[in-house]
Design a protein around this motif. Structure first.
Motif, PDB file in Angstrom:
ATOM      1  N   GLY A 211       0.809  -1.216   0.000  1.00 33.97           N
ATOM      2  CA  GLY A 211       0.000   0.000   0.000  1.00 33.97           C
ATOM      3  C   GLY A 211       0.841   1.264   0.000  1.00 33.97           C
ATOM      4  N   THR A 212       0.417   2.270  -0.755  1.00 34.38           N
ATOM      5  CA  THR A 212       1.132   3.543  -0.801  1.00 34.38           C
ATOM      6  C   THR A 212       0.739   4.423   0.380  1.00 34.38           C
ATOM      7  N   HIS A 213       1.640   5.335   0.755  1.00 33.81           N
ATOM      8  CA  HIS A 213       1.375   6.317   1.817  1.00 33.81           C
ATOM      9  C   HIS A 213       1.055   5.650   3.164  1.00 33.81           C
ATOM     10  N   GLY A 214       1.597   4.451   3.399  1.00 37.95           N
ATOM     11  CA  GLY A 214       1.283   3.755   4.642  1.00 37.95           C
ATOM     12  C   GLY A 214      -0.167   3.370   4.755  1.00 37.95           C
ATOM     13  N   LEU A 215      -0.843   3.233   3.614  1.00 43.83           N
ATOM     14  CA  LEU A 215      -2.286   3.006   3.594  1.00 43.83           C
ATOM     15  C   LEU A 215      -2.696   1.778   4.387  1.00 43.83           C
ATOM     16  N   ASN A 216      -2.073   0.637   4.112  1.00 41.34           N
ATOM     17  CA  ASN A 216      -2.534  -0.599   4.730  1.00 41.34           C
ATOM     18  C   ASN A 216      -2.208  -0.666   6.217  1.00 41.34           C
ATOM     19  N   ALA A 217      -1.079  -0.117   6.610  1.00 43.17           N
ATOM     20  CA  ALA A 217      -0.752  -0.100   8.041  1.00 43.17           C
ATOM     21  C   ALA A 217      -1.783   0.710   8.816  1.00 43.17           C
ATOM     22  N   ARG A 218      -2.180   1.862   8.284  1.00 41.52           N
ATOM     23  CA  ARG A 218      -3.165   2.698   8.967  1.00 41.52           C
ATOM     24  C   ARG A 218      -4.546   2.060   8.927  1.00 41.52           C
ATOM     25  N   ARG A 219      -4.855   1.418   7.817  1.00 39.29           N
ATOM     26  CA  ARG A 219      -6.171   0.777   7.728  1.00 39.29           C
ATOM     27  C   ARG A 219      -6.261  -0.416   8.671  1.00 39.29           C
ATOM     28  N   ASN A 220      -5.201  -1.206   8.739  1.00 39.77           N
ATOM     29  CA  ASN A 220      -5.177  -2.333   9.676  1.00 39.77           C
ATOM     30  C   ASN A 220      -5.411  -1.860  11.105  1.00 39.77           C
ATOM     31  N   ASP A 221      -4.706  -0.806  11.496  1.00 40.85           N
ATOM     32  CA  ASP A 221      -4.829  -0.291  12.853  1.00 40.85           C
ATOM     33  C   ASP A 221      -6.238   0.219  13.118  1.00 40.85           C
ATOM     34  N   ALA A 222      -6.827   0.898  12.118  1.00 35.74           N
ATOM     35  CA  ALA A 222      -8.177   1.433  12.285  1.00 35.74           C
ATOM     36  C   ALA A 222      -9.216   0.321  12.328  1.00 35.74           C
ATOM     37  N   GLU A 223      -9.027  -0.734  11.530  1.00 36.04           N
ATOM     38  CA  GLU A 223      -9.964  -1.859  11.544  1.00 36.04           C
ATOM     39  C   GLU A 223      -9.975  -2.549  12.901  1.00 36.04           C
ATOM     40  N   ILE A 224      -8.815  -2.711  13.488  1.00 35.59           N
ATOM     41  CA  ILE A 224      -8.738  -3.323  14.820  1.00 35.59           C
ATOM     42  C   ILE A 224      -9.314  -2.376  15.870  1.00 35.59           C
ATOM     43  N   GLY A 225      -8.985  -1.099  15.743  1.00 38.85           N
ATOM     44  CA  GLY A 225      -9.484  -0.117  16.703  1.00 38.85           C
ATOM     45  C   GLY A 225     -10.986   0.033  16.692  1.00 38.85           C
ATOM     46  N   LEU A 226     -11.624  -0.312  15.571  1.00 36.89           N
ATOM     47  CA  LEU A 226     -13.088  -0.238  15.512  1.00 36.89           C
ATOM     48  C   LEU A 226     -13.718  -1.116  16.583  1.00 36.89           C
ATOM     49  N   TRP A 227     -13.176  -2.308  16.803  1.00 39.42           N
ATOM     50  CA  TRP A 227     -13.724  -3.193  17.836  1.00 39.42           C
ATOM     51  C   TRP A 227     -13.527  -2.587  19.221  1.00 39.42           C
ATOM     52  N   ALA A 228     -12.385  -1.959  19.456  1.00 39.35           N
ATOM     53  CA  ALA A 228     -12.162  -1.330  20.766  1.00 39.35           C
ATOM     54  C   ALA A 228     -13.175  -0.223  21.003  1.00 39.35           C
ATOM     55  N   ASP A 229     -13.440   0.589  19.987  1.00 40.89           N
ATOM     56  CA  ASP A 229     -14.464   1.632  20.115  1.00 40.89           C
ATOM     57  C   ASP A 229     -15.832   1.037  20.407  1.00 40.89           C
ATOM     58  N   TYR A 230     -16.156  -0.033  19.725  1.00 46.27           N
ATOM     59  CA  TYR A 230     -17.457  -0.692  19.892  1.00 46.27           C
ATOM     60  C   TYR A 230     -17.614  -1.213  21.321  1.00 46.27           C
ATOM     61  N   LEU A 231     -16.565  -1.849  21.832  1.00 40.43           N
ATOM     62  CA  LEU A 231     -16.623  -2.378  23.194  1.00 40.43           C
ATOM     63  C   LEU A 231     -16.599  -1.267  24.239  1.00 40.43           C
ATOM     64  N   ASP A 232     -16.096  -0.098  23.865  1.00 42.71           N
ATOM     65  CA  ASP A 232     -16.125   1.059  24.770  1.00 42.71           C
ATOM     66  C   ASP A 232     -17.526   1.643  24.909  1.00 42.71           C
ATOM     67  N   GLY A 270      -4.114   0.058  17.811  1.00 45.58           N
ATOM     68  CA  GLY A 270      -5.422  -0.585  17.902  1.00 45.58           C
ATOM     69  C   GLY A 270      -5.360  -1.918  18.596  1.00 45.58           C
ATOM     70  N   LEU A 271      -4.335  -2.715  18.299  1.00 43.57           N
ATOM     71  CA  LEU A 271      -4.220  -4.036  18.909  1.00 43.57           C
ATOM     72  C   LEU A 271      -3.935  -3.927  20.397  1.00 43.57           C
ATOM     73  N   ARG A 272      -3.061  -3.012  20.788  1.00 44.44           N
ATOM     74  CA  ARG A 272      -2.779  -2.852  22.223  1.00 44.44           C
ATOM     75  C   ARG A 272      -4.034  -2.411  22.968  1.00 44.44           C
ATOM     76  N   ARG A 273      -4.843  -1.544  22.368  1.00 48.68           N
ATOM     77  CA  ARG A 273      -6.117  -1.157  22.994  1.00 48.68           C
ATOM     78  C   ARG A 273      -7.005  -2.369  23.197  1.00 48.68           C
ATOM     79  N   LEU A 274      -7.032  -3.225  22.198  1.00 50.49           N
ATOM     80  CA  LEU A 274      -7.920  -4.379  22.252  1.00 50.49           C
ATOM     81  C   LEU A 274      -7.454  -5.383  23.303  1.00 50.49           C
ATOM     82  N   LEU A 275      -6.168  -5.694  23.309  1.00 47.15           N
ATOM     83  CA  LEU A 275      -5.647  -6.689  24.253  1.00 47.15           C
ATOM     84  C   LEU A 275      -5.750  -6.206  25.698  1.00 47.15           C
ATOM     85  N   ALA A 276      -5.754  -4.906  25.892  1.00 44.59           N
ATOM     86  CA  ALA A 276      -5.860  -4.353  27.251  1.00 44.59           C
ATOM     87  C   ALA A 276      -7.279  -3.950  27.602  1.00 44.59           C
ATOM     88  N   HIS A 277      -8.243  -4.242  26.739  1.00 46.53           N
ATOM     89  CA  HIS A 277      -9.597  -3.764  26.979  1.00 46.53           C
ATOM     90  C   HIS A 277     -10.202  -4.441  28.212  1.00 46.53           C
TER      91      HIS A 277
END
Length: 364
Positions: A211-232, A270-277
């Motif tokens: 992915g260009t511009h760090g696209l996939n790294a940021r998208r991966n983090d946001a996809e994981i973070g979505l679950w943390a937001d939901y559980l919040d 995002g993953l650290r948020r999830l594992l520590a939720h």
């Protein structure tokens, strides 16, 4: 050391016999790498005698015998024919296991946007789809269950847009109105004996590589973070038009999240948020095979690794995380040590290993 390895191996291979179905519920996730180069190719393959890699996947699932199983990287077709053929292979033979209930749904992978999302000056490329893919349904997801699934109550979040989600806005304005999920995010209720319900939160975010511009790294983090937001307690509007938070009650979050807590290319927030939720617990599944295949350059505990690649080495990227109101009875990564039973079968299969947990089924 030897005693510990034998204990880890026993946890992966013998635990299915240690308790009755009424006493425990086994939930697993497995990236089976059954993604092919075009629509219909997987179905054609599954209707023949299994190739070694498919045979290995079947053998692992039959040996682990999960009650509920999330498949990642399984091509989706609208009529579910490939999934039906796969279920028939799982039923076959003396170790056959039947999954009379299943859930699958469309994913964003391979669905073209007509836009130049990757900024290469062209449209209709694989990176110009809603999620990377060669065709609609490429590398989708499916849930198999020995217990009924309430499909009518299931929530899918395939159309949630990226802008404003956890992990920040996308790196290019053209992506702001596109879906966050590279495949999808699902909340699927399983109805257990006695009427209790267990919700599965399933997803398979994009790998953080490429992915260009760090696209996939940021998208991966946001996809994981979505679950943390939901559980919040965040309210999400699903594809069915219902807006609601996660709400109380037992649940299990699972899938190939394509992120390691300390190693690999993922951003990790995002993953650290999830594992520590506070709503979740991490049972830290282990394996003897992962420990013995340790990669010296990695900082993470090798016994927790769940996948092995020639390039990045071994990483922990597959997770089964129960809510804290569930009692864990055991967990493991199906990765036998070299020379142990099924070790050669597992090595002939996909890069990812099956990850499982046993829990006491929640009461009604």
């Amino acid at each position: 050391m030897l005693a510990r390895l034998l204990l880890l191996l026993a946890g992966a291979l013998i635990a299915p016999l240690s308790a009755t179905a009424a006493e425990r519920l086994r939930i697993a996730t497995y990236d089976v790498d059954l993604s092919r180069d075009g629509p219909g190719l997987l179905l054609h393959e599954l209707r023949r005698a299994p190739e070694p890699k498919v045979a290995a996947v079947i053998a692992v699932i039959q040996a682990a015998r999960p009650d509920v199983l999330l498949l990642n990287q399984f091509d989706h077709d609208l009529r579910g024919e490939a999934l039906a053929a796969f279920r028939a292979l799982l039923r076959a033979g003396p170790e056959g296991i039947d999954y009379p209930y299943w859930f699958d749904a469309p994913v964003n992978a391979g669905v073209q946007t007509g836009l130049d999302l990757d900024g290469d000056g062209q449209t209709m490329g694989w990176d110009d789809a809603l999620g990377w893919g060669k065709f609609p349904g490429d590398g989708g997801m499916a849930i198999l269950s020995r217990h009924p699934i309430d499909a009518a109550a299931a929530r899918t979040f395939r159309t949630l847009t990226w802008a404003g989600r956890a992990g920040g806005s996308p790196p290019r304005e053209a992506l702001a109105s596109t879906p966050l999920s590279s495949r999808s995010h699902w909340e699927v209720p399983v109805i257990l004996p006695g009427g209790a319900r267990l919700r599965l939160l399933a997803a398979n975010p994009t790998p953080p590589l490429y992915g260009t511009h760090g696209l996939n790294a940021r998208r991966n983090d946001a996809e994981i973070g979505l679950w943390a937001d939901y559980l919040d307690g965040g309210t999400l509007r699903d594809d069915q038009g219902r807006a609601a938070p996660a709400g109380p009650g037992p649940l299990v979050l699972l899938g190939n999240l394509n992120a390691d807590p300390v190693d690999g290319a993922g951003l990790g927030d995002g993953l650290r948020r999830l594992l520590a939720h506070p709503r979740l617990r991490d049972p830290l599944p282990e394996s003897a095979g992962g420990e013995m295949a340790a990669t010296a350059s990695h900082r993470g505990a090798p016994e927790l690794d769940t996948a092995s690649w020639a390039g990045p080495g071994n990483l922990r990227v597959d997770y089964v995380l129960p809510s804290r109101d569930l009692e864990p009875l055991g967990s493991g990564v199906f990765w036998p040590a070299p020379g142990a039973p099924l070790a050669d079968i597992v090595a002939a299969g996909p890069a990812h290993r099956l990850v499982w947990i046993d829990i006491t089924p929640p009461g009604p």
